[in-house]
Design a protein around this motif. Sequence first.
Motif, PDB file in Angstrom:
ATOM      1  N   ARG A  53       0.818  -1.228   0.000  1.00 49.46           N
ATOM      2  CA  ARG A  53       0.000   0.000   0.000  1.00 49.46           C
ATOM      3  C   ARG A  53       0.842   1.265   0.000  1.00 49.46           C
ATOM      4  N   GLY A  54       2.173   1.132  -0.040  1.00 42.42           N
ATOM      5  CA  GLY A  54       3.021   2.307  -0.079  1.00 42.42           C
ATOM      6  C   GLY A  54       4.126   2.243   0.943  1.00 42.42           C
ATOM      7  N   THR A  55       4.534   3.392   1.428  1.00 40.70           N
ATOM      8  CA  THR A  55       5.617   3.483   2.405  1.00 40.70           C
ATOM      9  C   THR A  55       5.132   4.213   3.650  1.00 40.70           C
ATOM     10  N   LYS A  56       5.757   3.881   4.772  1.00 35.07           N
ATOM     11  CA  LYS A  56       5.431   4.520   6.042  1.00 35.07           C
ATOM     12  C   LYS A  56       6.731   4.846   6.756  1.00 35.07           C
ATOM     13  N   LEU A  57       6.809   6.012   7.335  1.00 34.88           N
ATOM     14  CA  LEU A  57       8.012   6.451   8.036  1.00 34.88           C
ATOM     15  C   LEU A  57       8.195   5.684   9.341  1.00 34.88           C
ATOM     16  N   THR A  58       9.436   5.322   9.613  1.00 34.60           N
ATOM     17  CA  THR A  58       9.788   4.825  10.945  1.00 34.60           C
ATOM     18  C   THR A  58      10.039   6.029  11.840  1.00 34.60           C
ATOM     19  N   ASP A  59      10.266   5.792  13.117  1.00 35.36           N
ATOM     20  CA  ASP A  59      10.573   6.905  14.025  1.00 35.36           C
ATOM     21  C   ASP A  59      11.831   7.638  13.567  1.00 35.36           C
ATOM     22  N   ALA A  60      12.871   6.875  13.187  1.00 41.90           N
ATOM     23  CA  ALA A  60      14.100   7.507  12.709  1.00 41.90           C
ATOM     24  C   ALA A  60      13.836   8.267  11.417  1.00 41.90           C
ATOM     25  N   GLY A  61      12.992   7.678  10.539  1.00 44.76           N
ATOM     26  CA  GLY A  61      12.656   8.354   9.296  1.00 44.76           C
ATOM     27  C   GLY A  61      11.910   9.642   9.532  1.00 44.76           C
ATOM     28  N   THR A  62      11.018   9.646  10.539  1.00 43.25           N
ATOM     29  CA  THR A  62      10.254  10.866  10.867  1.00 43.25           C
ATOM     30  C   THR A  62      11.187  11.986  11.298  1.00 43.25           C
ATOM     31  N   ARG A  63      12.145  11.642  12.167  1.00 41.71           N
ATOM     32  CA  ARG A  63      13.082  12.677  12.640  1.00 41.71           C
ATOM     33  C   ARG A  63      13.916  13.218  11.482  1.00 41.71           C
ATOM     34  N   LEU A  64      14.407  12.320  10.612  1.00 44.04           N
ATOM     35  CA  LEU A  64      15.204  12.780   9.472  1.00 44.04           C
ATOM     36  C   LEU A  64      14.362  13.653   8.547  1.00 44.04           C
ATOM     37  N   TYR A  65      13.117  13.251   8.300  1.00 38.89           N
ATOM     38  CA  TYR A  65      12.265  14.024   7.397  1.00 38.89           C
ATOM     39  C   TYR A  65      12.000  15.425   7.936  1.00 38.89           C
ATOM     40  N   GLU A  66      11.744  15.539   9.246  1.00 40.60           N
ATOM     41  CA  GLU A  66      11.461  16.853   9.828  1.00 40.60           C
ATOM     42  C   GLU A  66      12.604  17.828   9.580  1.00 40.60           C
ATOM     43  N   HIS A  67      13.831  17.344   9.753  1.00 34.11           N
ATOM     44  CA  HIS A  67      14.978  18.226   9.544  1.00 34.11           C
ATOM     45  C   HIS A  67      15.300  18.397   8.050  1.00 34.11           C
ATOM     46  N   ALA A  68      15.295  17.291   7.302  1.00 32.51           N
ATOM     47  CA  ALA A  68      15.700  17.339   5.901  1.00 32.51           C
ATOM     48  C   ALA A  68      14.726  18.148   5.055  1.00 32.51           C
ATOM     49  N   SER A  69      13.426  18.026   5.327  1.00 34.71           N
ATOM     50  CA  SER A  69      12.449  18.753   4.511  1.00 34.71           C
ATOM     51  C   SER A  69      12.627  20.251   4.667  1.00 34.71           C
ATOM     52  N   ARG A  70      12.951  20.712   5.902  1.00 33.31           N
ATOM     53  CA  ARG A  70      13.205  22.143   6.094  1.00 33.31           C
ATOM     54  C   ARG A  70      14.439  22.591   5.321  1.00 33.31           C
ATOM     55  N   GLY A  71      15.467  21.736   5.338  1.00 34.20           N
ATOM     56  CA  GLY A  71      16.683  22.079   4.604  1.00 34.20           C
ATOM     57  C   GLY A  71      16.464  22.123   3.103  1.00 34.20           C
ATOM     58  N   ILE A  72      15.735  21.127   2.572  1.00 30.08           N
ATOM     59  CA  ILE A  72      15.439  21.102   1.142  1.00 30.08           C
ATOM     60  C   ILE A  72      14.616  22.315   0.743  1.00 30.08           C
ATOM     61  N   GLU A  73      13.640  22.661   1.580  1.00 27.67           N
ATOM     62  CA  GLU A  73      12.796  23.828   1.298  1.00 27.67           C
ATOM     63  C   GLU A  73      13.622  25.109   1.263  1.00 27.67           C
ATOM     64  N   ALA A  74      14.566  25.239   2.209  1.00 24.83           N
ATOM     65  CA  ALA A  74      15.415  26.427   2.240  1.00 24.83           C
ATOM     66  C   ALA A  74      16.287  26.509   0.996  1.00 24.83           C
ATOM     67  N   LEU A  75      16.841  25.367   0.554  1.00 24.56           N
ATOM     68  CA  LEU A  75      17.670  25.361  -0.650  1.00 24.56           C
ATOM     69  C   LEU A  75      16.849  25.734  -1.882  1.00 24.56           C
ATOM     70  N   LEU A  76      15.626  25.232  -1.965  1.00 30.49           N
ATOM     71  CA  LEU A  76      14.770  25.576  -3.097  1.00 30.49           C
ATOM     72  C   LEU A  76      14.423  27.062  -3.103  1.00 30.49           C
ATOM     73  N   GLU A  77      14.181  27.624  -1.919  1.00 30.88           N
ATOM     74  CA  GLU A  77      13.899  29.056  -1.828  1.00 30.88           C
ATOM     75  C   GLU A  77      15.109  29.878  -2.262  1.00 30.88           C
ATOM     76  N   ALA A  78      16.310  29.430  -1.852  1.00 32.51           N
ATOM     77  CA  ALA A  78      17.531  30.142  -2.246  1.00 32.51           C
ATOM     78  C   ALA A  78      17.718  30.080  -3.759  1.00 32.51           C
ATOM     79  N   LYS A  79      17.495  28.882  -4.342  1.00 36.07           N
ATOM     80  CA  LYS A  79      17.629  28.738  -5.789  1.00 36.07           C
ATOM     81  C   LYS A  79      16.622  29.625  -6.514  1.00 36.07           C
ATOM     82  N   GLN A  80      15.384  29.653  -5.995  1.00 31.89           N
ATOM     83  CA  GLN A  80      14.356  30.473  -6.628  1.00 31.89           C
ATOM     84  C   GLN A  80      14.707  31.950  -6.559  1.00 31.89           C
ATOM     85  N   ALA A  81      15.273  32.387  -5.425  1.00 36.07           N
ATOM     86  CA  ALA A  81      15.650  33.796  -5.274  1.00 36.07           C
ATOM     87  C   ALA A  81      16.728  34.179  -6.269  1.00 36.07           C
TER      88      ALA A  81
END
Length: 304
Positions: A53-81
């Motif tokens: 049915r797809g993929t589900k985050l583990t606890d470790a995956g959740t922690r990595l996603y919380e930090h990594a998604s913010r970083g990816i978003e910041a890089l995309l904003e910088a590139k867009q600027a």
Amino acid sequence: MDLNAIRMFVAVVQAGSLSTAAARLGTPLPTLSRRIRDLERQLNVQLLERSARGTKLTDAGTRLYEHASRGIEALLEAKQAVTSDQARLKGHLRLSLPTSFEPWWDLLAAFQERYPDIQVHVYATERRVDLIEDGIDVALRVDAIIHQGMVARHVLSYRHILVASPKLIERLGMPATPDELQRFPCAVWSPRVDVIATWALGEQMVVPKAVLSVNDYRHLYTCAVDGHVVTELPPFMVRIAIKEKRLVPLLPQCPLPEQPIHLLYPRHRHPSAIVRTYLSFCQEHVPQVLDACDIAVRRDERIG
């Protein structure tokens, strides 16, 4: 840590499945799956629980996603600027020009009228600046350019004109050959006091009897118009004075050599959009600017 694999991991979480993320990223599903497994081995944790049915985050995956998604978003904003600034051509352009090359100021005025959001800084000097050390984007240079770390784009070539005032000619006579210049007081352009200036007049080399040497063509112009010396000057500087008979061209049968003009810029892999736009603008407008000054030139259209 592989930042590209982190980006893929974030895409999988946001898509909800490996197959959907692979389609969005344009990456083959086996490649994406392998990169996620490599990331888990590198971190020594399981990030995703996979099922039909797809993929589900583990606890470790959740922690990595919380930090990594913010970083990816910041890089995309910088590139867009950055991309947005380049698209609007907003920013700084640092140029170096010889102080006496007056037609280029008209070209710069037209450039700024078209691109008002580009702030132009001009370092006007007769000396050869170090583009990297002095932070120059593009320099206008006279004469041949040999520099492995730079790109030199030929813009045009023209000849200086040997001139004197009518009153100096009336007093000393009109020279018929280059050798007769030894009867005349001469002024020469020279970068240093220890440089002996020579004039290549046709096929003959002449060492003029220089009573003055200076690295300023405007001062040479004044001395010539005042009737003190014979000198050689850029055609755009003497055009009006010759037309008004305040200066007389000498030895037209023995022309001075062509002066090649180049635009010089650092050999970057990707010159900025502002630099590329400036080079293209020069290619488009140099002919009109110089034709307006009645300069006979040999142009090279391969600039940019």
